[in-house]
Design an enzyme around this catalytic site. Structure first.
Site, PDB file in Angstrom:
ATOM      1  N   PHE A 128       0.855  -1.193   0.000  1.00 12.71           N
ATOM      2  CA  PHE A 128       0.000   0.000   0.000  1.00 12.71           C
ATOM      3  C   PHE A 128       0.886   1.235   0.000  1.00 12.71           C
ATOM      4  O   PHE A 128       1.768   1.370   0.843  1.00 12.71           O
ATOM      5  CB  PHE A 128      -0.944   0.038   1.209  1.00 12.71           C
ATOM      6  CG  PHE A 128      -1.855   1.243   1.163  1.00 12.71           C
ATOM      7  CD1 PHE A 128      -3.004   1.240   0.383  1.00 12.71           C
ATOM      8  CD2 PHE A 128      -1.546   2.392   1.871  1.00 12.71           C
ATOM      9  CE1 PHE A 128      -3.826   2.365   0.305  1.00 12.71           C
ATOM     10  CE2 PHE A 128      -2.354   3.521   1.809  1.00 12.71           C
ATOM     11  CZ  PHE A 128      -3.507   3.501   1.020  1.00 12.71           C
ATOM     12  N   ASP A 215       9.232   2.703   1.873  1.00 12.07           N
ATOM     13  CA  ASP A 215       8.033   3.385   2.348  1.00 12.07           C
ATOM     14  C   ASP A 215       7.890   3.056   3.832  1.00 12.07           C
ATOM     15  O   ASP A 215       7.432   1.975   4.199  1.00 12.07           O
ATOM     16  CB  ASP A 215       6.812   2.907   1.551  1.00 12.07           C
ATOM     17  CG  ASP A 215       5.519   3.580   2.018  1.00 12.07           C
ATOM     18  OD1 ASP A 215       5.501   4.142   3.131  1.00 12.07           O
ATOM     19  OD2 ASP A 215       4.526   3.521   1.263  1.00 12.07           O
ATOM     20  N   LYS A 244       2.482   9.876   8.525  1.00  9.47           N
ATOM     21  CA  LYS A 244       1.750   9.411   9.696  1.00  9.47           C
ATOM     22  C   LYS A 244       2.233  10.002  11.029  1.00  9.47           C
ATOM     23  O   LYS A 244       1.828  11.096  11.376  1.00  9.47           O
ATOM     24  CB  LYS A 244       1.726   7.877   9.702  1.00  9.47           C
ATOM     25  CG  LYS A 244       0.850   7.343   8.555  1.00  9.47           C
ATOM     26  CD  LYS A 244       0.269   5.979   8.808  1.00  9.47           C
ATOM     27  CE  LYS A 244      -0.906   5.699   7.893  1.00  9.47           C
ATOM     28  NZ  LYS A 244      -0.535   5.057   6.622  1.00  9.47           N
TER      29      LYS A 244
HETATM   30  C1  PLP Z   1      -0.845   5.376   5.204  1.00  8.17           C
HETATM   31  C2  PLP Z   1       0.162   4.946   4.230  1.00  8.17           C
HETATM   32  C3  PLP Z   1       0.368   5.646   3.021  1.00  8.17           C
HETATM   33  C4  PLP Z   1      -0.496   6.811   2.600  1.00  8.17           C
HETATM   34  O1  PLP Z   1      -0.405   7.898   3.452  1.00  8.17           O
HETATM   35  P1  PLP Z   1      -1.523   9.061   3.362  1.00  8.17           P
HETATM   36  O2  PLP Z   1      -1.065  10.075   4.340  1.00  8.17           O
HETATM   37  O3  PLP Z   1      -2.832   8.440   3.703  1.00  8.17           O
HETATM   38  O4  PLP Z   1      -1.516   9.568   1.959  1.00  8.17           O
HETATM   39  C5  PLP Z   1       1.373   5.205   2.190  1.00  8.17           C
HETATM   40  N1  PLP Z   1       2.142   4.146   2.513  1.00  8.17           N
HETATM   41  C6  PLP Z   1       1.977   3.450   3.642  1.00  8.17           C
HETATM   42  C7  PLP Z   1       2.874   2.304   3.954  1.00  8.17           C
HETATM   43  C8  PLP Z   1       0.973   3.809   4.537  1.00  8.17           C
HETATM   44  O5  PLP Z   1       0.788   3.096   5.661  1.00  8.17           O
END
Ligand code: PLP
Length: 391
Positions: A128, A215, A244
């Site tokens: 994701f 990420d 986050k």
């Molecule tokens: C939450 C998340 C995203 C997206 O972040 P947003 O602030 O919602 O755009 C991308 N990568 C990972 C691994 C995430 O947990």
């Protein structure tokens, strides 16, 4: 009220209006234990006095200027993040998806600078990376993509935790410029790869001149028991994305670069109006300073272990529970069946949790929880799971 909201979410029938530490309260003053942190955002707890003070200070001094001018708090935050991660440069965004957009653009530009006209980025199944067009195209979940075709091209997919698949891509695809991977797949169901996986990707990237892009939007900022999850192995990525927990609730994201990813962006290549503004950066600097205390990461390790031990012990005889695992305070419990209902049951027990990948109960508790509070989470969750499975 609320009929004018686009139905992108299906919220639970509860609304909170106050928070303190690991607790939030609803309108009727019921207290809930927050074992989710708004999906790994409020990692230092709600209404943290030092963060509230930083917010008030900066709000009454200066909110926004522009990246057309120097922003001292932005430079200060970049210094601190680089000191903690070993990275060299930072671009600030307002969200995780935007941090990944920056990473994707950087990888493409890096490709073009190296005479690869159709650069491709390797991404993983069940990953994701966000909801913008490029990041949903990078995401390995059809539910996120369906209906939004045509997708952004230039992504090649590999199974997660499968080095042979990556080696095969290295042999067959000369357009690859980067690998984008989560150190632990969060939305994918708290999927923890084998030890050595990231180091092996590092080697592959070095051999093939690929950028290693991590990420860490969910895994970063001490959640995994290290400031950044890659620090569990003796490696450093070329690109690192954060968001986050970086602002503990203030919207802020970051894309960090080092090594061959350094200096790829030049003036005019990328930008953001809000990204890196004085307010967000002053708050994120305070958050990052607090998080850089090693005791917090150590607590995440200890409490994660305690939580998983307690759950394993109390759920040992429940054969609907397939697996319980963690890296620090990234905790996943795989159930035999689809288990979204556990969220509602836990809510009745005044515990905030989440289910992802349909059958994985996900806990992302505050990093500041103590021993007694950890037991409380375990007890409430065990009660909820027993009620759900009727066992
Ligand atoms: C939450 C998340 C995203 C997206 O972040 P947003 O602030 O919602 O755009 C991308 N990568 C990972 C691994 C995430 O947990």
């Amino acid at each position: 009220m609320g009929n004018h909201l686009m139905s992108t979410y299906k919220p639970l029938p509860v609304s909170f209006n106050k928070g303190d530490g690991i607790y939030v309260w609803d309108k009727d003053d019921n207290q809930y234990l927050d074992a989710l942190c708004g999906i790994s955002v409020t990692s230092l707890g709600h209404n943290h006095p030092a963060i509230t003070q930083a917010i008030n200070e900066q709000a009454s001094r200066l909110l926004h200027t522009s990246n057309l001018y120097h922003i001292d708090s932005q430079a200060k935050l970049a210094d601190l993040l680089c000191e903690l991660s070993g990275m060299e440069q930072v671009f600030f965004s307002n969200s995780g998806a935007e941090a990944n957009e920056a990473a994707i653009k950087l990888a493409r530009l890096y490709g073009h600078q190296n005479n690869i006209d159709k650069p491709e980025i390797v991404v993983m199944q069940d990953s994701f990376h966000g909801r913008t067009m490029a990041t949903l195209s990078a995401t390995g979940n059809r539910k996120v993509q369906a209906g939004f075709e045509p997708l952004v091209s230039g992504f090649t997919r590999a199974p997660y935790n499968d080095l042979e698949a990556l080696k095969a891509i290295a042999e067959n695809n000369k357009n690859v410029v980067a690998v984008l991977v989560e150190p632990v797949q969060g939305e994918g169901g708290i999927v923890i790869p084998d030890p050595g996986y990231l180091s092996a990707i590092r080697d592959l990237c070095d051999t093939n001149n690929w950028l290693m892009m991590l990420d860490e939007i969910q895994t970063g900022m001490a959640r995994s028991g290290k400031m950044f999850a890659f620090q569990h192995e003796a490696i450093k990525p070329d690109v690192l994305t954060l968001a986050k927990a970086l602002g503990n609730g203030i919207p802020v994201g970051a894309c960090l670069a080092s090594g061959k990813a350094k200096n790829v962006f030049q003036p005019g290549n990328h930008g953001s109006t809000f990204g890196g503004n004085p307010f967000a950066c002053h708050v994120a600097f305070t958050v990052t300073s607090i998080m850089s205390d090693e005791k917090l990461a150590e607590n995440a390790l200890a409490r994660g272990q305690q939580l998983v031990d307690a759950l394993k012990q109390q759920l040992a005889d429940n054969d609907d529970v397939v697996d319980i695992r963690n890296l620090g305070l990234l905790v996943g419990i795989t159930m035999k069946q689809c288990c979204h209902e556990v969220v509602t049951i836990a809510l009745q027990h005044k515990l905030l949790i989440n289910v992802t990948a349909d059958n994985v109960i996900r806990l992302l508790p505050p990093l500041v929880i103590n021993q007694q509070q950890t037991d409380k989470i375990a007890n409430k969750l065990v009660k909820s799971i027993k009620q759900f499975t009727n066992k």
